[in-house]
Design a protein around this motif. Sequence first.
Motif, mmCIF file in Angstrom:
data_model
loop_
_atom_site.group_PDB
_atom_site.id
_atom_site.type_symbol
_atom_site.label_atom_id
_atom_site.label_comp_id
_atom_site.label_asym_id
_atom_site.label_seq_id
_atom_site.Cartn_x
_atom_site.Cartn_y
_atom_site.Cartn_z
ATOM 1 N N ASP A 91 -2.336 -5.946 -2.063
ATOM 2 C CA ASP A 91 -2.438 -4.554 -2.511
ATOM 3 C C ASP A 91 -3.873 -4.055 -2.354
ATOM 4 O OD1 ASP A 91 0.196 -4.566 -3.196
ATOM 5 O OD2 ASP A 91 -0.166 -4.964 -5.320
ATOM 6 N N MET A 136 -2.334 -5.675 -9.926
ATOM 7 C CA MET A 136 -2.666 -5.757 -8.523
ATOM 8 C C MET A 136 -2.163 -7.092 -7.982
ATOM 9 S SD MET A 136 -6.321 -5.143 -6.766
ATOM 10 C CE MET A 136 -6.998 -6.633 -6.103
ATOM 11 N N ALA A 178 -7.780 -1.765 -7.285
ATOM 12 C CA ALA A 178 -7.444 -0.754 -8.289
ATOM 13 C C ALA A 178 -8.408 0.421 -8.242
ATOM 14 C CB ALA A 178 -7.449 -1.385 -9.676
ATOM 15 N N GLU A 179 -9.653 0.202 -7.823
ATOM 16 C CA GLU A 179 -10.666 1.266 -7.788
ATOM 17 C C GLU A 179 -10.507 2.203 -6.586
ATOM 18 O OE1 GLU A 179 -11.563 -2.018 -7.560
ATOM 19 O OE2 GLU A 179 -12.113 -2.464 -9.626
#
Length: 107
Positions: free
Chosen positions: A5, A1, A8-9
């Motif tokens: 960005d 990441m 991630a979740e």
Amino acid sequence: MGFGDYPAEYKPQVHGPYDPARYYGKPDTPLGQVKLGELGSWFGRRNYSPRAMTAATSRAFWRWNHKYILPKKSNMAGTLHVLFGLSLFFYVINYPRISTHRIMRYH
């Protein structure tokens, strides 16, 4: 990441449009509902990395922004928060000069 960005979740199919004020990780027990005996393990589950602290600060800012600054019919509360914060900041940085005047006697 990388910088800028999505977390991630975050999954667009599950969560819908991205909201910067929402935490997309696994939900945990709120601090108000933690029993005294479980407090140590609750603090142990926190992530204290600089990236996590930055993300938490960003989420807090966006929550405040959505509540006080961005509504169509907002009032002076957001502006007063900023002014009070600036006043407190300048008081703290000038405290060494202010505190020396306490012991001075002017005749």
